[in-house]
Design a protein around this motif. Structure first.
Motif, PDB file in Angstrom:
ATOM      1  N   LEU A 126       0.842  -1.209   0.000  1.00 33.82           N
ATOM      2  CA  LEU A 126       0.000   0.000   0.000  1.00 33.82           C
ATOM      3  C   LEU A 126       0.875   1.257   0.000  1.00 33.82           C
ATOM      4  N   GLY A 127       1.953   1.206   0.768  1.00 34.63           N
ATOM      5  CA  GLY A 127       2.881   2.344   0.847  1.00 34.63           C
ATOM      6  C   GLY A 127       3.474   2.649  -0.518  1.00 34.63           C
ATOM      7  N   TYR A 128       3.808   1.598  -1.268  1.00 31.22           N
ATOM      8  CA  TYR A 128       4.387   1.821  -2.596  1.00 31.22           C
ATOM      9  C   TYR A 128       3.337   2.322  -3.584  1.00 31.22           C
ATOM     10  N   GLN A 129       2.095   1.919  -3.366  1.00 31.46           N
ATOM     11  CA  GLN A 129       1.033   2.443  -4.243  1.00 31.46           C
ATOM     12  C   GLN A 129       0.895   3.953  -4.047  1.00 31.46           C
ATOM     13  N   GLU A 130       1.019   4.350  -2.766  1.00 32.04           N
ATOM     14  CA  GLU A 130       0.985   5.782  -2.437  1.00 32.04           C
ATOM     15  C   GLU A 130       2.083   6.501  -3.205  1.00 32.04           C
ATOM     16  N   GLU A 131       3.275   5.885  -3.187  1.00 28.57           N
ATOM     17  CA  GLU A 131       4.433   6.481  -3.832  1.00 28.57           C
ATOM     18  C   GLU A 131       4.205   6.574  -5.352  1.00 28.57           C
ATOM     19  N   TYR A 132       3.649   5.491  -5.921  1.00 29.54           N
ATOM     20  CA  TYR A 132       3.347   5.430  -7.358  1.00 29.54           C
ATOM     21  C   TYR A 132       2.386   6.563  -7.710  1.00 29.54           C
ATOM     22  N   THR A 133       1.357   6.688  -6.881  1.00 32.08           N
ATOM     23  CA  THR A 133       0.333   7.711  -7.128  1.00 32.08           C
ATOM     24  C   THR A 133       0.967   9.102  -7.057  1.00 32.08           C
ATOM     25  N   ARG A 134       1.798   9.298  -6.040  1.00 36.01           N
ATOM     26  CA  ARG A 134       2.424  10.610  -5.830  1.00 36.01           C
ATOM     27  C   ARG A 134       3.292  11.004  -7.045  1.00 36.01           C
ATOM     28  N   ILE A 135       4.033  10.001  -7.558  1.00 37.92           N
ATOM     29  CA  ILE A 135       4.972  10.291  -8.646  1.00 37.92           C
ATOM     30  C   ILE A 135       4.250  10.496  -9.979  1.00 37.92           C
ATOM     31  N   PHE A 136       3.238   9.624 -10.234  1.00 32.75           N
ATOM     32  CA  PHE A 136       2.657   9.632 -11.579  1.00 32.75           C
ATOM     33  C   PHE A 136       1.311  10.352 -11.677  1.00 32.75           C
ATOM     34  N   SER A 137       0.826  10.910 -10.594  1.00 33.07           N
ATOM     35  CA  SER A 137      -0.499  11.536 -10.642  1.00 33.07           C
ATOM     36  C   SER A 137      -0.549  12.705 -11.637  1.00 33.07           C
ATOM     37  N   SER A 138       0.608  13.308 -11.912  1.00 34.97           N
ATOM     38  CA  SER A 138       0.597  14.456 -12.830  1.00 34.97           C
ATOM     39  C   SER A 138       0.685  14.004 -14.301  1.00 34.97           C
ATOM     40  N   PHE A 139       0.849  12.656 -14.490  1.00 36.78           N
ATOM     41  CA  PHE A 139       0.956  12.142 -15.866  1.00 36.78           C
ATOM     42  C   PHE A 139      -0.414  11.685 -16.365  1.00 36.78           C
ATOM     43  N   PRO A 140      -0.636  11.797 -17.684  1.00 33.91           N
ATOM     44  CA  PRO A 140      -1.964  11.398 -18.213  1.00 33.91           C
ATOM     45  C   PRO A 140      -2.033   9.869 -18.394  1.00 33.91           C
ATOM     46  N   ILE A 141      -2.231   9.154 -17.307  1.00 35.80           N
ATOM     47  CA  ILE A 141      -2.338   7.679 -17.403  1.00 35.80           C
ATOM     48  C   ILE A 141      -3.751   7.253 -17.024  1.00 35.80           C
ATOM     49  N   PRO A 142      -4.187   6.090 -17.589  1.00 33.64           N
ATOM     50  CA  PRO A 142      -5.561   5.643 -17.299  1.00 33.64           C
ATOM     51  C   PRO A 142      -5.764   5.378 -15.793  1.00 33.64           C
ATOM     52  N   ALA A 143      -6.990   5.542 -15.335  1.00 35.95           N
ATOM     53  CA  ALA A 143      -7.319   5.378 -13.901  1.00 35.95           C
ATOM     54  C   ALA A 143      -6.997   3.972 -13.405  1.00 35.95           C
ATOM     55  N   GLU A 144      -7.189   2.948 -14.302  1.00 37.88           N
ATOM     56  CA  GLU A 144      -6.961   1.571 -13.864  1.00 37.88           C
ATOM     57  C   GLU A 144      -5.473   1.280 -13.580  1.00 37.88           C
ATOM     58  N   TYR A 145      -4.606   2.159 -14.047  1.00 38.25           N
ATOM     59  CA  TYR A 145      -3.175   2.000 -13.742  1.00 38.25           C
ATOM     60  C   TYR A 145      -2.913   2.067 -12.226  1.00 38.25           C
ATOM     61  N   TYR A 146      -3.811   2.762 -11.512  1.00 34.90           N
ATOM     62  CA  TYR A 146      -3.629   2.914 -10.059  1.00 34.90           C
ATOM     63  C   TYR A 146      -4.224   1.752  -9.267  1.00 34.90           C
ATOM     64  N   ASP A 147      -4.917   0.842  -9.989  1.00 35.92           N
ATOM     65  CA  ASP A 147      -5.594  -0.270  -9.285  1.00 35.92           C
ATOM     66  C   ASP A 147      -4.606  -1.020  -8.388  1.00 35.92           C
ATOM     67  N   PHE A 148      -5.112  -1.376  -7.229  1.00 34.58           N
ATOM     68  CA  PHE A 148      -4.270  -2.057  -6.233  1.00 34.58           C
ATOM     69  C   PHE A 148      -4.705  -3.513  -6.130  1.00 34.58           C
ATOM     70  N   ASN A 149      -3.946  -4.393  -6.716  1.00 35.04           N
ATOM     71  CA  ASN A 149      -4.257  -5.824  -6.636  1.00 35.04           C
ATOM     72  C   ASN A 149      -3.173  -6.480  -5.763  1.00 35.04           C
ATOM     73  N   PHE A 150      -3.512  -6.645  -4.480  1.00 37.53           N
ATOM     74  CA  PHE A 150      -2.521  -7.116  -3.493  1.00 37.53           C
ATOM     75  C   PHE A 150      -1.912  -8.462  -3.870  1.00 37.53           C
ATOM     76  N   TRP A 151      -2.768  -9.366  -4.376  1.00 35.63           N
ATOM     77  CA  TRP A 151      -2.280 -10.727  -4.669  1.00 35.63           C
ATOM     78  C   TRP A 151      -1.213 -10.739  -5.757  1.00 35.63           C
ATOM     79  N   ARG A 152      -1.224  -9.685  -6.624  1.00 39.60           N
ATOM     80  CA  ARG A 152      -0.182  -9.604  -7.659  1.00 39.60           C
ATOM     81  C   ARG A 152       1.201  -9.438  -7.020  1.00 39.60           C
ATOM     82  N   ALA A 153       1.208  -8.881  -5.794  1.00 33.70           N
ATOM     83  CA  ALA A 153       2.490  -8.684  -5.103  1.00 33.70           C
ATOM     84  C   ALA A 153       3.049 -10.020  -4.608  1.00 33.70           C
ATOM     85  N   LEU A 154       2.143 -10.963  -4.366  1.00 32.93           N
ATOM     86  CA  LEU A 154       2.560 -12.225  -3.742  1.00 32.93           C
ATOM     87  C   LEU A 154       2.833 -13.342  -4.743  1.00 32.93           C
ATOM     88  N   ILE A 155       2.149 -13.259  -5.900  1.00 30.30           N
ATOM     89  CA  ILE A 155       2.345 -14.372  -6.870  1.00 30.30           C
ATOM     90  C   ILE A 155       2.676 -13.857  -8.279  1.00 30.30           C
TER      91      ILE A 155
END
Lengths: 155, 244
Positions: A126-155
């Motif tokens: 979650l902390g890294y998602q915050e960081e991702y959001t902070r860095i890229f929020s000013s870029f024109p990227i699709p909303a789904e790029y911010y999606d947080f799928n926890f299980w992707r971190a584990l497998i």
């Protein structure tokens, strides 16, 4: 507090709850927090013209959690074995009123540890998602790029 | 009463207990005798359900389950204490888990054997560990106490005094089953002798009966096992130069 824990024996008599949590803490530190730091690196190294969705960055980078989970399992095995090591104290446990007693002693600490580790892994991601959001929020990227799928971190 | 009917236990193809029937009545002090491999330990473990078996074992007509198993205690030469905690912590554990834990008996026996209260049991000598094992079995507050070779490795002075204390300590309804090789030593303690051989009961006699027949326990046991008094002589004769 020590007396209180001892009285209810949330762990096998004679085993050290401090040692158990110590093992889990060190494993968590190595495999979840320190190795998880490569997510930060990945975020910072993305060329800004080729930004990836956050889930793609996560992509198994916190799989070190499973090493931690294995440490929890090892403690469970060790706890059960302690009732047959040096003496057969499982004979006493089989005479106690509750059949669940031995399982409570063997499982409580590692299960608490496992849940705490899972929570820690979640918070790290979650902390890294915050960081991702902070860095890229000013870029024109699709909303789904911010999606947080926890299980992707584990497998 | 503990009633054992048609008890059979096999380890692979080896028959450890063979259709065994036995009744253990309240207040009895039973000596369970037999050579190594006779099935003594297996019998006790079957009663507690520590091993699977065929047949039926009941305690006052009820099968032995978690509900009534605390009415029985077990002291074994394998040891069943918690090695990593001390005697006081054991008392605390038993207090929490066995409603009728006998605090007074625990204290008296700890003093009798002069065992340290704050030393981890794994740091005690083997003799002290044996004594502690027996103390916990006797202090659990159970109706049926099973002791399996409890004093292997203890000196005779401790054992003899202990038998005396034990006799004075047991209540009229407390039952003791003592599995041991020390037949001579316990002959003054037991009220009944049960003899096992190859998984079968080959003798079951009240000591009072033996007394009335003017027979001794040792002779009864030797007779039951068809002891060959001349086997030592025969062996020595075969070893002598003339025997070659």
């Amino acid at each position: 507090m020590k007396r209180h824990i001892k009285r209810f024996f949330f762990y096998p008599p004679g085993e050290s709850v401090v040692a158990m949590f110590g093992i889990l803490f060190v494993t968590a530190l190595i495999f979840i927090v320190i190795l998880g730091d490569n997510i930060r690196e990945a975020i910072w190294l993305i060329p800004h013209d080729r930004i990836k969705p956050f889930s793609d960055i996560l992509n198994g980078r916190l799989a070190g959690f499973w090493v931690y989970a294995a440490a929890c399992l090892a403690i469970v095995v060790r706890n059960y074995r302690s009732f047959a090591a040096q003496s057969r104290s499982n004979y006493v446990m089989k005479r106690t009123k509750s059949g669940f007693e031995i399982h409570r002693m063997c499982l409580t600490v590692p299960v608490i540890g496992l849940i705490a580790g899972l929570l820690l892994t979640y918070l790290v991601a979650l902390g890294y998602q915050e960081e991702y959001t902070r860095i890229f929020s000013s870029f024109p990227i699709p909303a789904e790029y911010y999606d947080f799928n926890f299980w992707r971190a584990l497998i | 009463m503990i009633q054992i009917k048609n008890l059979t236990k096999k380890y692979g193809s080896t028959v450890a207990l063979d259709r065994l029937d036995l009744e253990i009545h309240p207040g009895e002090i039973i000596g369970l005798f037999g050579p190594n491999g006779a099935g003594k330990t297996t019998l006790i473990k079957s009663i507690f359900g520590f091993v699977n078996y065929q047949g039926s074992i009941t305690l006052d007509g009820e099968p032995i389950t978690r509900k009534n198993i605390a009415r029985m205690s077990f002291g074994t030469c394998e040891h069943s204490f918690f090695p990593g905690i001390n005697a006081n912590d054991h008392a605390e554990f038993y207090r929490d888990h066995f409603q009728s834990f006998d605090e007074r008996r625990f204290a008296v026996l700890m003093d009798f054997f002069d065992l340290p209260r704050n030393k981890k049991i794994k740091h005690m000598s083997t003799g002290q560990q044996n004594q502690f094992e027996v103390i916990m079995a006797l202090s659990q507050g159970s109706d049926y106490i099973f002791l399996d070779e409890p004093f292997a490795g203890n000196d005779i002075f401790n054992r003899e005094d202990f038998y005396k204390v034990l006799l004075g300590m047991l209540g009229p309804d407390e039952t003791l089953l003592l599995s041991t090789h020390l037949i001579e030593e316990v002959s003054g303690l037991v009220s009944r002798a049960v003899l096992l051989d190859k998984g079968k009961i080959i003798g079951d006699k009240q000591i009072a009966e033996l007394d009335s027949e003017n027979a001794g326990l040792i002779d009864y046991i030797k007779d039951a096992y068809s002891y060959k008094a001349d086997r030592v002589f025969q062996a020595l004769e075969q070893l002598s130069p003339e025997g070659e």
